[in-house]
Each structure stands twice: as structure tokens, then as C-alpha cells.
Enzyme design. Structure first.
Site, PDB file in Angstrom:
ATOM      1  N   ASP A  38      70.776 114.650 -32.220  1.00 25.03           N
ATOM      2  CA  ASP A  38      71.613 114.357 -33.385  1.00 25.03           C
ATOM      3  C   ASP A  38      71.877 112.857 -33.500  1.00 25.03           C
ATOM      4  O   ASP A  38      71.992 112.167 -32.486  1.00 25.03           O
ATOM      5  CB  ASP A  38      72.942 115.125 -33.253  1.00 25.03           C
ATOM      6  CG  ASP A  38      73.671 115.229 -34.584  1.00 25.03           C
ATOM      7  OD1 ASP A  38      73.076 114.890 -35.632  1.00 25.03           O
ATOM      8  OD2 ASP A  38      74.846 115.632 -34.568  1.00 25.03           O
ATOM      9  N   ARG A  42      72.664 108.387 -38.769  1.00 25.11           N
ATOM     10  CA  ARG A  42      73.665 107.347 -38.486  1.00 25.11           C
ATOM     11  C   ARG A  42      73.033 106.131 -37.825  1.00 25.11           C
ATOM     12  O   ARG A  42      73.396 104.993 -38.112  1.00 25.11           O
ATOM     13  CB  ARG A  42      74.779 107.921 -37.586  1.00 25.11           C
ATOM     14  CG  ARG A  42      75.871 108.627 -38.393  1.00 25.11           C
ATOM     15  CD  ARG A  42      76.702 109.520 -37.519  1.00 25.11           C
ATOM     16  NE  ARG A  42      75.994 110.747 -37.196  1.00 25.11           N
ATOM     17  CZ  ARG A  42      76.375 111.604 -36.244  1.00 25.11           C
ATOM     18  NH1 ARG A  42      77.437 111.356 -35.519  1.00 25.11           N
ATOM     19  NH2 ARG A  42      75.681 112.704 -36.035  1.00 25.11           N
ATOM     20  N   SER A  83      67.126 122.972 -38.407  1.00 29.83           N
ATOM     21  CA  SER A  83      67.858 124.240 -38.428  1.00 29.83           C
ATOM     22  C   SER A  83      67.635 124.961 -39.754  1.00 29.83           C
ATOM     23  O   SER A  83      67.179 124.365 -40.738  1.00 29.83           O
ATOM     24  CB  SER A  83      69.357 123.982 -38.236  1.00 29.83           C
ATOM     25  OG  SER A  83      69.902 123.442 -39.427  1.00 29.83           O
ATOM     26  N   GLU A  85      69.809 125.666 -41.662  1.00 29.08           N
ATOM     27  CA  GLU A  85      70.732 125.040 -42.607  1.00 29.08           C
ATOM     28  C   GLU A  85      70.208 123.684 -43.117  1.00 29.08           C
ATOM     29  O   GLU A  85      70.689 123.160 -44.126  1.00 29.08           O
ATOM     30  CB  GLU A  85      72.113 124.833 -41.961  1.00 29.08           C
ATOM     31  CG  GLU A  85      72.902 126.118 -41.743  1.00 29.08           C
ATOM     32  CD  GLU A  85      72.352 126.998 -40.620  1.00 29.08           C
ATOM     33  OE1 GLU A  85      71.855 126.449 -39.612  1.00 29.08           O
ATOM     34  OE2 GLU A  85      72.381 128.243 -40.758  1.00 29.08           O
ATOM     35  N   ASN A  86      69.243 123.111 -42.392  1.00 28.46           N
ATOM     36  CA  ASN A  86      68.738 121.782 -42.784  1.00 28.46           C
ATOM     37  C   ASN A  86      67.976 121.789 -44.114  1.00 28.46           C
ATOM     38  O   ASN A  86      67.717 120.731 -44.697  1.00 28.46           O
ATOM     39  CB  ASN A  86      67.847 121.173 -41.687  1.00 28.46           C
ATOM     40  CG  ASN A  86      68.633 120.649 -40.507  1.00 28.46           C
ATOM     41  OD1 ASN A  86      68.133 120.600 -39.380  1.00 28.46           O
ATOM     42  ND2 ASN A  86      69.893 120.245 -40.723  1.00 28.46           N
ATOM     43  N   TRP A  87      67.625 122.995 -44.629  1.00 25.13           N
ATOM     44  CA  TRP A  87      66.974 123.068 -45.948  1.00 25.13           C
ATOM     45  C   TRP A  87      67.907 122.553 -47.034  1.00 25.13           C
ATOM     46  O   TRP A  87      67.466 122.225 -48.137  1.00 25.13           O
ATOM     47  CB  TRP A  87      66.551 124.502 -46.288  1.00 25.13           C
ATOM     48  CG  TRP A  87      65.512 125.076 -45.368  1.00 25.13           C
ATOM     49  CD1 TRP A  87      65.728 126.020 -44.404  1.00 25.13           C
ATOM     50  CD2 TRP A  87      64.118 124.750 -45.294  1.00 25.13           C
ATOM     51  NE1 TRP A  87      64.554 126.298 -43.739  1.00 25.13           N
ATOM     52  CE2 TRP A  87      63.548 125.531 -44.267  1.00 25.13           C
ATOM     53  CE3 TRP A  87      63.293 123.865 -45.993  1.00 25.13           C
ATOM     54  CZ2 TRP A  87      62.192 125.461 -43.928  1.00 25.13           C
ATOM     55  CZ3 TRP A  87      61.947 123.798 -45.656  1.00 25.13           C
ATOM     56  CH2 TRP A  87      61.414 124.584 -44.639  1.00 25.13           C
ATOM     57  N   ARG A 206      73.862 117.206 -26.074  1.00 24.39           N
ATOM     58  CA  ARG A 206      73.982 116.917 -27.504  1.00 24.39           C
ATOM     59  C   ARG A 206      74.300 115.434 -27.662  1.00 24.39           C
ATOM     60  O   ARG A 206      75.270 114.940 -27.061  1.00 24.39           O
ATOM     61  CB  ARG A 206      75.069 117.766 -28.172  1.00 24.39           C
ATOM     62  CG  ARG A 206      75.168 117.435 -29.664  1.00 24.39           C
ATOM     63  CD  ARG A 206      75.845 118.468 -30.516  1.00 24.39           C
ATOM     64  NE  ARG A 206      75.628 118.119 -31.920  1.00 24.39           N
ATOM     65  CZ  ARG A 206      75.669 118.946 -32.929  1.00 24.39           C
ATOM     66  NH1 ARG A 206      75.925 120.202 -32.735  1.00 24.39           N
ATOM     67  NH2 ARG A 206      75.452 118.529 -34.174  1.00 24.39           N
TER      68      ARG A 206
HETATM   69  C1  FPP Z   1      69.402 115.114 -36.574  1.00 18.52           C
HETATM   70  O1  FPP Z   1      69.851 113.859 -37.011  1.00 18.52           O
HETATM   71  C2  FPP Z   1      67.942 115.111 -36.442  1.00 18.52           C
HETATM   72  C3  FPP Z   1      67.095 115.876 -37.182  1.00 18.52           C
HETATM   73  C4  FPP Z   1      67.555 116.820 -38.218  1.00 18.52           C
HETATM   74  C5  FPP Z   1      65.631 115.784 -37.024  1.00 18.52           C
HETATM   75  C6  FPP Z   1      65.174 115.609 -35.613  1.00 18.52           C
HETATM   76  C7  FPP Z   1      63.719 115.482 -35.582  1.00 18.52           C
HETATM   77  C8  FPP Z   1      63.023 114.654 -34.782  1.00 18.52           C
HETATM   78  C9  FPP Z   1      63.640 113.780 -33.779  1.00 18.52           C
HETATM   79  C10 FPP Z   1      61.530 114.671 -34.837  1.00 18.52           C
HETATM   80  C11 FPP Z   1      61.002 115.717 -33.917  1.00 18.52           C
HETATM   81  C12 FPP Z   1      59.554 115.890 -34.041  1.00 18.52           C
HETATM   82  C13 FPP Z   1      58.906 117.081 -33.929  1.00 18.52           C
HETATM   83  C14 FPP Z   1      57.444 117.146 -33.942  1.00 18.52           C
HETATM   84  C15 FPP Z   1      59.626 118.347 -33.832  1.00 18.52           C
HETATM   85  P1  FPP Z   1      70.678 113.771 -38.369  1.00 18.52           P
HETATM   86  O2  FPP Z   1      69.710 113.484 -39.481  1.00 18.52           O
HETATM   87  O3  FPP Z   1      71.487 115.003 -38.542  1.00 18.52           O
HETATM   88  O4  FPP Z   1      71.568 112.529 -38.072  1.00 18.52           O
HETATM   89  P2  FPP Z   1      73.021 112.242 -38.699  1.00 18.52           P
HETATM   90  O5  FPP Z   1      73.917 113.354 -38.229  1.00 18.52           O
HETATM   91  O6  FPP Z   1      73.377 110.916 -38.111  1.00 18.52           O
HETATM   92  O7  FPP Z   1      72.848 112.200 -40.200  1.00 18.52           O
END
Ligand code: FPP
Length: 261
Positions: A38, A42, A83, A85-87, A206
Site C-alpha cells: 500500500d 501517496r 482487490s 474493490e479496486n475496479w 502492511r
Molecule cells: C496500492 O497502492 C497498490 C496497488 C493497488 C497496486 C499494487 C501493484 C503493484 C505494486 C504491481 C504489482 C505487479 C504485479 C505483476 C502483480 P495505492 O494505489 O492504494 O496507494 P495509495 O493508498 O497511496 O493511493
């Protein structure tokens, strides 16, 4: 898994002041480390960059942690990439992530060969774009005979949906006369989860300081030790991994029992 001492020493040379390989008991490592990656967005915002740059930096962090886990001899590394929910994120970001997953997997196949990493996926891949599905299938086929660390990537994964799916499958077995309803116990449920055959995570990491599970491995994390760090995922490196393992090794795991005299 038996780590190769020389490669491990080299990988963990030039230690920072607060942690080194000597702080870790290599005979009592977690067999399964799971990570909620996560903080990509940010991280990017802090650097004045677009969120996409954060996800790309997140791939670099994941590569470093895969290599570190292989060097340490970890059996299973799982990571939450997308996830159910990420859609709900903006379409542009969803498209970017799906494309990034595909290109990353293609680019990392030589690493998986070199390190003998076996790839598995947790989640419903059927609703992913065709390009991503095809590349994921190629990754599965390509690594199916690898015998080293298992890398389990959770993509379009949601724990509640996973448990509901297991319940549906078990119910069908009962309806079809293949199973007695009284035989449905925790092991039966576990055998119908995406993680069937894998040990439960010993350590859940996490990043970015959030104190929640976000619908991740709700069944499997029952007795896992949690390590929450404020470090944003793109900044999480091999030393942070050692810090997490050192913290894990300082815990008293009783699994609901009492400490032996
Ligand atoms: C969460 O950060 C991260 C993700 C939703 C994507 C994670 C994916 C990768 C690191 C690439 C992995 C590669 C493969 C091949 C599976 P966020 O966007 O929620 O960060 P935020 O909370 O700061 O906005």
C-alpha cells in the site's frame, strides 16, 4: 527452503545501522510472508508524480522483495496487487494497472527462471482483460515445473467473495451427494480457497501505516503475526523486510494456547 549462504551474505551486505542479517535467526524464518503493498499513490504524490509512477516504482519494490525472500529461503511470498474493490478506481488507473501487471509478468519471467520461482494467482482472473489473462496463463505455464519459492499474486481478489465461492462449491458437493454436510470443517473450507495447498501466512506486512485488512485473506490470517510500517510500498526494501522478520521473531506465538513451562 535452504538459503544459499554466500548469495544471502552478498544480498545483505552494506547494512544500515539499525538492522543486519545477524539480527535474524535464519533457522526460524516465517514459511509464508504475505504483503499488502500500500502507498504507491501517496508515494507518487509526494514526489510530484502521477499515480502511475508510484505503481511502476511499486513493481521495483516487489522485485527486490521477491529476490530477498528467495535469498532468505522463504517458502511462500504472497502479495495483494488488486482487490475486487479496486475496479472502482478511475478507468485510466485500472487500465494502467492491468497493462502494468501484464508487462511486469513478461519482463520478470527470466527472474522466475533464474530463481526457480513458481507463480500462482489468488482471485478471479476471468474478468481481467484478455491481454492480462493471456500473460498470466503464460506465467503459470512457464513456471509450473519450478520447485522454488511460490509467489502468490492476489489479483481481482476479495476474501469475502473467496469464502462465498468456497461455500457454493461445498454446497454443490453436498447436493450432488459427493459429501456429507457434517464433513464441512475448517480444513474443507481451506481446501476450496484460492490458497488451497499453501500454508497460512505466518507474517502479514502492511505498508503505508493503514490499520485494516481490506478484505484480504480473512480466513487464512487467523493466527498470523501483523507488522504494520509507515514506509510507503515503493520505499519498502530488503532492510525493511529484515525489520519485519526481526519483529516477527520477537513475538510469542501461542495460537490460542498457553506458553509452555
Ligand atoms: C496500492 O497502492 C497498490 C496497488 C493497488 C497496486 C499494487 C501493484 C503493484 C505494486 C504491481 C504489482 C505487479 C504485479 C505483476 C502483480 P495505492 O494505489 O492504494 O496507494 P495509495 O493508498 O497511496 O493511493
Amino acid at each position: 527452503m535452504q538459503p544459499k549462504a554466500e548469495e544471502l551474505e552478498l544480498h545483505y551486505a552494506e547494512a544500515p545501522q539499525d538492522i543486519s542479517l545477524a539480527d535474524i535467526d535464519l533457522d526460524h524464518l516465517p514459511a509464508h510472508i504475505s504483503i499488502i503493498m500500500d502507498g504507491n499513490g501517496r508515494w507518487a504524490t509526494k514526489q510530484g508524480l502521477k499515480r502511475a509512477a508510484g505503481h511502476m516504482a511499486g513493481v521495483d519494490a516487489l522485485r527486490e522483495i521477491i529476490t530477498s525472500c528467495v535469498r532468505l529461503g522463504i517458502d511462500v511470498l504472497s502479495a495483494y496487487a488488486f482487490s475486487t474493490e479496486n475496479w472502482h478506481r478511475p478507468q485510466e488507473e485500472v487500465d494502467m494497472l492491468m497493462h502494468l501487471f501484464a508487462t511486469t509478468l513478461i519482463n520478470e519471467l527470466p527472474l522466475f527462471d533464474q530463481e526457480n520461482v513458481k507463480l500462482v494467482f489468488l482471485g478471479d482472473l476471468t474478468s481481467l482483460p484478455q491481454e492480462t489473462r493471456d500473460v498470466f496463463q503464460e506465467g503459470l505455464d512457464h513456471t509450473s515445473d519450478h520447485t522454488g519459492m511460490v509467489l502468490a499474486l492476489a489479483v481481482n481478489y476479495g476474501s469475502r467473495a473467496e469464502i462465498a465461492r468456497a461455500a457454493r462449491e461445498l454446497a454443490l458437493e453436498v447436493v450432488n451427494g459427493e459429501r456429507d454436510a457434517n464433513s464441512i470443517d475448517p480444513e474443507a473450507i481451506a481446501s476450496h480457497l484460492y490458497t488451497a495447498g499453501l500454508p497460512d501466512p505466518d507474517l502479514l506486512i502492511r505498508t503505508s501505516g493503514e490499520l485494516r485488512l481490506s478484505n484480504y485473506l480473512l480466513f487464512q490470517l487467523a493466527y498470523s503475526e501483523f507488522y504494520i510500517t509507515p514506509v510507503l510500498w515503493p520505499d519498502f526494501d530488503r532492510w525493511d523486510l529484515l525489520r519485519a522478520i526481526a519483529s516477527f521473531q520477537g513475538r510469542d506465538r501461542r495460537f490460542g494456547g498457553v506458553e509452555e513451562a
